[in-house]
Design a protein around this motif. Structure first.
Motif, PDB file in Angstrom:
ATOM      1  N   ALA A  64       5.013  -8.457  -8.869  1.00 48.43           N
ATOM      2  CA  ALA A  64       4.275  -7.733  -7.838  1.00 48.43           C
ATOM      3  C   ALA A  64       3.131  -6.924  -8.450  1.00 48.43           C
ATOM      4  CB  ALA A  64       5.216  -6.799  -7.086  1.00 48.43           C
ATOM      5  N   LYS A  65       1.954  -7.012  -7.813  1.00 45.02           N
ATOM      6  CA  LYS A  65       0.809  -6.219  -8.250  1.00 45.02           C
ATOM      7  C   LYS A  65      -0.139  -6.020  -7.067  1.00 45.02           C
ATOM      8  CE  LYS A  65      -3.163  -6.178 -11.412  1.00 45.02           C
ATOM      9  NZ  LYS A  65      -3.925  -6.950 -12.439  1.00 45.02           N
ATOM     10  N   PHE A  66      -0.408  -4.765  -6.723  1.00 48.43           N
ATOM     11  CA  PHE A  66      -1.366  -4.483  -5.660  1.00 48.43           C
ATOM     12  C   PHE A  66      -2.780  -4.695  -6.195  1.00 48.43           C
ATOM     13  CE2 PHE A  66      -4.355  -1.456  -3.753  1.00 48.43           C
ATOM     14  CZ  PHE A  66      -4.301  -1.866  -2.429  1.00 48.43           C
ATOM     15  N   ILE A  67      -3.655  -5.297  -5.357  1.00 50.54           N
ATOM     16  CA  ILE A  67      -5.039  -5.537  -5.762  1.00 50.54           C
ATOM     17  C   ILE A  67      -6.021  -4.725  -4.931  1.00 50.54           C
ATOM     18  CG2 ILE A  67      -6.872  -7.256  -6.031  1.00 50.54           C
ATOM     19  CD1 ILE A  67      -4.673  -9.364  -6.418  1.00 50.54           C
ATOM     20  N   ALA A 173      -3.629   5.882   3.654  1.00 54.99           N
ATOM     21  CA  ALA A 173      -4.076   7.276   3.628  1.00 54.99           C
ATOM     22  C   ALA A 173      -5.483   7.324   3.032  1.00 54.99           C
ATOM     23  CB  ALA A 173      -3.120   8.134   2.796  1.00 54.99           C
ATOM     24  N   TYR A 174      -6.418   7.964   3.756  1.00 54.95           N
ATOM     25  CA  TYR A 174      -7.820   7.917   3.342  1.00 54.95           C
ATOM     26  C   TYR A 174      -8.595   9.061   3.989  1.00 54.95           C
ATOM     27  CZ  TYR A 174      -8.137   5.698   7.953  1.00 54.95           C
ATOM     28  OH  TYR A 174      -8.030   5.422   9.295  1.00 54.95           O
ATOM     29  N   ASP A 175      -9.848   9.228   3.577  1.00 54.37           N
ATOM     30  CA  ASP A 175     -10.743  10.223   4.158  1.00 54.37           C
ATOM     31  C   ASP A 175     -12.058   9.526   4.501  1.00 54.37           C
ATOM     32  OD1 ASP A 175     -12.848  12.363   4.279  1.00 54.37           O
ATOM     33  OD2 ASP A 175     -11.124  13.648   3.854  1.00 54.37           O
ATOM     34  N   THR A 184      -1.670   3.085  -0.128  1.00 49.27           N
ATOM     35  CA  THR A 184      -1.233   2.216   0.957  1.00 49.27           C
ATOM     36  C   THR A 184       0.062   1.529   0.564  1.00 49.27           C
ATOM     37  OG1 THR A 184      -1.938   0.480   2.506  1.00 49.27           O
ATOM     38  CG2 THR A 184      -2.446   0.125   0.191  1.00 49.27           C
ATOM     39  N   GLY A 185       0.753   1.046   1.552  1.00 44.86           N
ATOM     40  CA  GLY A 185       1.957   0.251   1.333  1.00 44.86           C
ATOM     41  C   GLY A 185       2.235  -0.554   2.585  1.00 44.86           C
ATOM     42  N   GLY A 186       2.909  -1.684   2.419  1.00 43.12           N
ATOM     43  CA  GLY A 186       3.181  -2.491   3.602  1.00 43.12           C
ATOM     44  C   GLY A 186       4.197  -3.573   3.325  1.00 43.12           C
ATOM     45  N   GLY A 187       4.504  -4.306   4.391  1.00 38.32           N
ATOM     46  CA  GLY A 187       5.484  -5.377   4.299  1.00 38.32           C
ATOM     47  C   GLY A 187       5.982  -5.756   5.674  1.00 38.32           C
ATOM     48  N   PHE A 203       2.666  -2.049  -2.633  1.00 41.97           N
ATOM     49  CA  PHE A 203       2.639  -0.587  -2.674  1.00 41.97           C
ATOM     50  C   PHE A 203       1.649  -0.179  -3.764  1.00 41.97           C
ATOM     51  CE2 PHE A 203       5.243   3.513  -3.415  1.00 41.97           C
ATOM     52  CZ  PHE A 203       4.525   4.178  -2.427  1.00 41.97           C
ATOM     53  N   SER A 204       0.532   0.429  -3.367  1.00 38.70           N
ATOM     54  CA  SER A 204      -0.549   0.686  -4.320  1.00 38.70           C
ATOM     55  C   SER A 204      -0.182   1.684  -5.407  1.00 38.70           C
ATOM     56  CB  SER A 204      -1.794   1.181  -3.573  1.00 38.70           C
ATOM     57  OG  SER A 204      -1.554   2.429  -2.956  1.00 38.70           O
ATOM     58  N   LYS A 205       0.709   2.604  -5.109  1.00 43.36           N
ATOM     59  CA  LYS A 205       1.027   3.657  -6.073  1.00 43.36           C
ATOM     60  C   LYS A 205       2.065   3.251  -7.111  1.00 43.36           C
ATOM     61  CE  LYS A 205      -0.094   7.564  -3.050  1.00 43.36           C
ATOM     62  NZ  LYS A 205       0.390   8.831  -2.440  1.00 43.36           N
TER      63      LYS A 205
END
Length: 249
Positions: A64-67, A173-175, A184-187, A203-205
């Motif tokens: 797994a790796k967020f891009i 989560a953003y501004d 961000t995260g999802g599924g 999951f970006s973090k």
């Protein structure tokens, strides 16, 4: 400063909607996926699109790796040669590197599939359409219980968005003023009889969180979603999310 920014933002959104050559219904709302294998790596390209909002995600699986994730309000612009998906971005996880705030992507529907000739040619297949509790877009409002504290909403530049569609979930989560991206995260998700479940696929973090399953309680009260249980760190939480209603009036 913030008031002036908000006026400018809403003016830009209004101009964006008015000047675009709009043709709703040219893209079937849904969640579309194209998984590409290259040099042993599998990259998932995922598009989520409803009547006016677009999200694109890219992440690798095994391991797994967020891009990347980008998203915002869109219109369809018809040109002499093709159709363009023009997106006024609200968030861009790669903004610090590319400073991109708007996208123009050639697109077409090929039967039920969505073709996008972007940074590479993608042919995305729709997930099976399904509706269940909590489907739609939500903005984080406040920590619960709601006892009169100030709620965060559309007027705030700092936002946490939840986008639930066709059994998939994502939070971002953003501004919108600084374009700072916080995560961000999802599924996949399910919501039934007051029980809300998440299965994390990106999951970006923290890529090690992929595969985790989280269980929560939910209750709908008018336009509010009361979300209770334990967070990803195992700590008690009570959040209130409000149904997102957008307007350029």
């Amino acid at each position: 400063m913030k008031k002036n920014y908000k006026k400018l933002l809403f003016s830009s959104v209004i101009l964006f909607f008015i000047t675009s050559l709009v043709s709703y219904g040219q893209i079937t709302p849904g969640v579309y996926v194209d998984t590409i294998q290259n040099n042993g790596l599998k990259t998932v390209h995922q598009v989520k699109i409803n009547d006016d909002y677009f999200i694109y995600n890219a992440y690798e699986i095994e391991p797994a790796k967020f891009i990347k994730t980008v998203g915002g309000f869109f219109q369809i612009e018809n040109t002499a040669t093709n159709k363009l998906l023009v997106v006024l971005l609200e968030f861009n996880s790669n903004y610090e590197n590319d400073a991109v705030r708007q996208l123009s992507i050639p697109i077409e529907m090929d039967g039920e599939k969505l073709k996008m000739n972007w940074f590479q040619q993608l042919t995305l297949t729709p997930l099976y359409p399904n509706s269940q509790d909590l489907g739609g877009t939500w903005l984080f409002a406040t920590r619960g219980p709601d006892t009169g504290q100030k709620r965060r909403g559309e007027e705030s530049t700092r936002k946490t968005l939840k986008f639930l569609m066709n059994d998939t979930f994502q939070w971002i989560a953003y501004d919108t003023e600084s374009f700072r991206f916080s995560g961000t995260g999802g599924g996949a998700y399910s919501a039934e009889n007051g029980i809300y479940k998440e299965h994390i696929e990106f999951f970006s973090k923290d890529n090690t969180r992929v595969g985790a399953q989280l269980l929560f309680n939910y209750k709908l009260e008018e336009n509010d979603w009361h979300h209770t249980g334990k967070n990803s760190k195992g700590e008690p939480m009570y959040e209130i999310w409000s149904k997102r209603v957008t307007s350029v009036e």
